[in-house]
Design an enzyme around this catalytic site. Structure first.
Site, PDB file in Angstrom:
ATOM      1  N   GLU A 152       0.389  -1.183  -0.080  1.00 55.90           N
ATOM      2  CA  GLU A 152       0.112  -0.308  -0.046  1.00 55.90           C
ATOM      3  C   GLU A 152       0.767   1.169   0.122  1.00 55.90           C
ATOM      4  O   GLU A 152       0.307   1.745  -0.147  1.00 55.90           O
ATOM      5  CB  GLU A 152      -0.845  -0.216   1.567  1.00 55.90           C
ATOM      6  N   CYS A 384     -15.016  14.887  28.165  1.00 54.70           N
ATOM      7  CA  CYS A 384     -16.534  14.568  27.237  1.00 54.70           C
ATOM      8  C   CYS A 384     -17.374  13.402  27.787  1.00 54.70           C
ATOM      9  O   CYS A 384     -17.230  14.147  28.998  1.00 54.70           O
ATOM     10  CB  CYS A 384     -15.667  14.087  25.707  1.00 54.70           C
ATOM     11  N   HIS A 510     -12.274  18.230  23.948  1.00 50.96           N
ATOM     12  CA  HIS A 510     -10.985  18.286  24.744  1.00 50.96           C
ATOM     13  C   HIS A 510      -9.539  19.028  24.314  1.00 50.96           C
ATOM     14  O   HIS A 510      -9.020  19.315  23.769  1.00 50.96           O
ATOM     15  CB  HIS A 510     -10.809  17.476  22.994  1.00 50.96           C
ATOM     16  N   GLU A 512      -7.379  18.390  25.148  1.00 54.08           N
ATOM     17  CA  GLU A 512      -5.905  16.968  25.632  1.00 54.08           C
ATOM     18  C   GLU A 512      -5.319  17.954  24.206  1.00 54.08           C
ATOM     19  O   GLU A 512      -3.704  18.031  24.021  1.00 54.08           O
ATOM     20  CB  GLU A 512      -5.827  16.193  25.980  1.00 54.08           C
TER      21      GLU A 512
HETATM   22  N1  GLN Z   1     -19.692   9.463  23.857  1.00 56.26           N
HETATM   23  C1  GLN Z   1     -19.975  10.653  24.455  1.00 56.26           C
HETATM   24  C2  GLN Z   1     -20.841  12.213  22.926  1.00 56.26           C
HETATM   25  O1  GLN Z   1     -20.334  11.169  21.604  1.00 56.26           O
HETATM   26  C3  GLN Z   1     -18.806  11.436  24.010  1.00 56.26           C
HETATM   27  C4  GLN Z   1     -17.801  11.419  23.047  1.00 56.26           C
HETATM   28  C5  GLN Z   1     -16.147  11.655  23.648  1.00 56.26           C
HETATM   29  O2  GLN Z   1     -16.046  11.841  24.829  1.00 56.26           O
HETATM   30  N2  GLN Z   1     -15.441  11.783  22.629  1.00 56.26           N
HETATM   31  O3  GLN Z   1     -21.471  12.775  23.039  1.00 56.26           O
END
Ligand code: GLN
Length: 538
Positions: A152, A384, A510, A512
């Site tokens: 690939e 999240c 996020h 991070e």
């Molecule tokens: N599953 C959850 C949502 O879709 C949190 C997603 C996550 O933690 N990135 O809202």
């Protein structure tokens, strides 16, 4: 500098040699010499992006400001360079074929047979060159994923061959990263795999200019000479990359090996003053010589593979170094946590993170971890899904809504405190359809997070479908939660913090993805500070 210079990084012998770190390190050295640099990753798989991949397959999915779901190497690029990347920095075979096939359907190639060469290679080429042109970078470093010799990878290697020819020797460069294994039985370092890997490249018409050899032991001059002779490179172009304790040392190591100087020389560029690396060196110094430590629990369900939580782990590393503290991280599988053992598993940690995630596997363990952090006043950062778990826990145990849940986990709850976002309701396709990328958030001045950020208007990156259900907002706020961060347009709650707790923050975004070596993320810095304080008070 006039024209953009293109540097290609390929890998041989085995995968996981650290092409991403080598690319980032070279980029760092060039940036520290005053050049503008970006790094691009070409991935040879057929998924259009890694967004639909399980983290076990490919590690963390990294999200850029413009909402691209990308390879985790882009996280390294941003952490090393402190410059945002975008969708154009990560291209997969799937994306290349998708655009070629779309063009074919539109009739762009009418009358022609559409082939790997030239149509696929032209599309790869276009995407490499576009990145340089669009932002007029001095350097574009393109990392070719996979290992030379893989079926690939062939169209990518062929594209490199063509570009070397078209751009010319002074405008492009090929760096090949390989492994020199040490055979304990005979006490020898072996160069044969490197020779074979370079032969493989040569068969495809590409002569590498610089070889970087990963090794666990120092390479003596004889070995370097041997590699140079058999692989047609000069001696200074044989660069040693010895194993180190932290990836952040690699730029310093590459500087010692004169990787940047060799590259500049080959590209006909002046070797002016040495790179300005003092802040970087200070960071590495602090990282390697901590004056204290702090124990943090990371609760998630992909804990067997550290790559799944790469950005969180690196963000903690940055924040730890800033606080002169070593982060002793324990990754805990949420499925192993139950009411009987939660105290035992989590005691001893003075900071708890519940990680992002999808689906209901291990969800009750995460909720128990939240409860433990809340009741024991342990600094808590929920990211999240970790924020959503904090909301569910509070609803069940403080608001008395016993069946409170997220509608991601159950459709039948009477108390959907976390619910599918309105805009997600008609969505059926899985790829690239979440709420993705950077969104603004207004932070309340009276909040803990404001103290951390020192800013009222922030922008953070998202990747989710579910969200705090605003119908419950009043109830939560009168019971001790504060919606301290809200999207100014949609009014979605992005940050929830607990009032009667030393440090308890859930973020729907996020953080991070935005921490870098020279600019650790304020939330992680503040969280680690709180964890250190908790440790002292114990
Ligand atoms: N599953 C959850 C949502 O879709 C949190 C997603 C996550 O933690 N990135 O809202």
């Amino acid at each position: 500098m006039a024209a953009t210079k293109y540097i290609f990084v390929t890998g041989g012998v085995t995968s996981s040699l650290g092409k991403g770190i080598i690319s980032s390190s070279l980029a760092k050295l060039l940036q520290a010499r005053g050049y503008s640099v970006t790094i691009q990753k070409l991935d040879p798989y057929i998924n259009v992006d890694p967004g639909t991949l399980n983290p076990y397959e490919h590690g963390e999915c990294y999200v850029t400001d413009d909402g691209a779901e990308t390879d985790l190497d882009l996280g390294h690029y941003e952490r090393f360079l402190g410059v945002p990347t975008s969708q154009s920095n990560n291209v997969t075979t799937g994306r290349i074929y998708q655009s070629v096939i779309n063009k074919e359907r539109k009739g762009d190639y009418l009358g022609k047979t559409v082939q790997v060469i030239p149509h696929i290679t032209d599309e790869i080429k276009r995407r490499i060159l576009l990145l340089g042109k669009k932002h007029s970078y001095d350097f574009v470093i393109t990392e070719i994923g996979g290992t030379v010799g893989d079926i690939e990878s062939l169209p990518y290697i062929e594209t490199v061959r063509q570009l070397r020819w078209e751009l010319g020797e002074k405008n492009s460069l090929v760096i090949h990263l390989t492994l020199v294994p040490y055979l304990a039985a005979s006490g020898e370092l072996k160069t044969k795999p490197t020779q074979h890997s370079v032969k493989n490249l040569l068969e495809n018409g590409v002569q590498p200019d610089i070889l970087i050899l990963r090794t666990e032991r120092t390479l003596n001059k004889d070995i370097r000479k041997k590699v140079a002779l058999f692989c047609n490179v000069d001696l200074p172009s044989v660069i040693e990359s010895i194993d180190v304790t932290t990836i952040y040392e690699v730029p310093l190591l590459m500087q010692k090996e004169k990787l940047d100087e060799t590259a500049l020389k080959k590209l006909n560029l002046p070797i002016s003053n040495p790179p300005k690396l003092t802040p970087w060196k200070n960071f590495v110094d602090k990282l390697k010589n901590p004056s204290k430590d702090v124990s943090i629990a990371l609760v998630g369900k992909y804990v067997e593979l550290v790559d799944s939580y790469k950005s969180i782990i690196e963000s903690l590393t940055h924040a730890g170094a800033l606080n002169s503290a070593k982060i002793v991280l324990h990754c805990i599988h949420s499925e192993t946590i139950n009411e009987g053992n939660v105290d035992k598993i989590l005691s001893g940690h003075t900071g708890i993170i519940v990680a992002p995630g999808f689906g209901d596997r291990g969800i009750e363990g995460k909720i128990l971890a939240v409860k433990y952090a809340r009741e024991n006043k342990i600094p808590y950062l929920g990211i999240c899904l970790g924020m959503q778990c904090a909301v569910i826990e509070y609803a069940r145990n403080i608001l008395g809504l016993k069946d409170a849940h997220s509608t991601e986990m159950t459709r039948t709850t009477n108390n959907p405190v976390i619910d599918l976002m309105e805009e997600q309701k008609g969505v059926t396709e899985k790829g690239g359809t979440m709420r993705l990328g950077a969104y603004p958030c207004d932070v309340k001045k009276s909040s803990l997070v404001f103290k951390a950020y020192g800013e009222e208007h922030i922008r953070e990156r998202h990747r989710h479908r579910y969200e705090f259900n605003n119908e419950y907002l009043k109830e939560f706020e009168s019971a001790g939660f504060l919606a301290s961060g809200v999207n100014p347009d949609s009014k979605l709650v992005e940050i929830m913090e607990m009032k009667n707790h030393p440090w308890f923050v859930g973020v729907q975004f996020h953080p991070e993805y935005r921490s870098s070596v020279l600019k650790p993320h304020p939330l992680f810095v503040s969280f680690v500070e709180a964890a250190l304080l908790k440790k002292e008070s114990n």
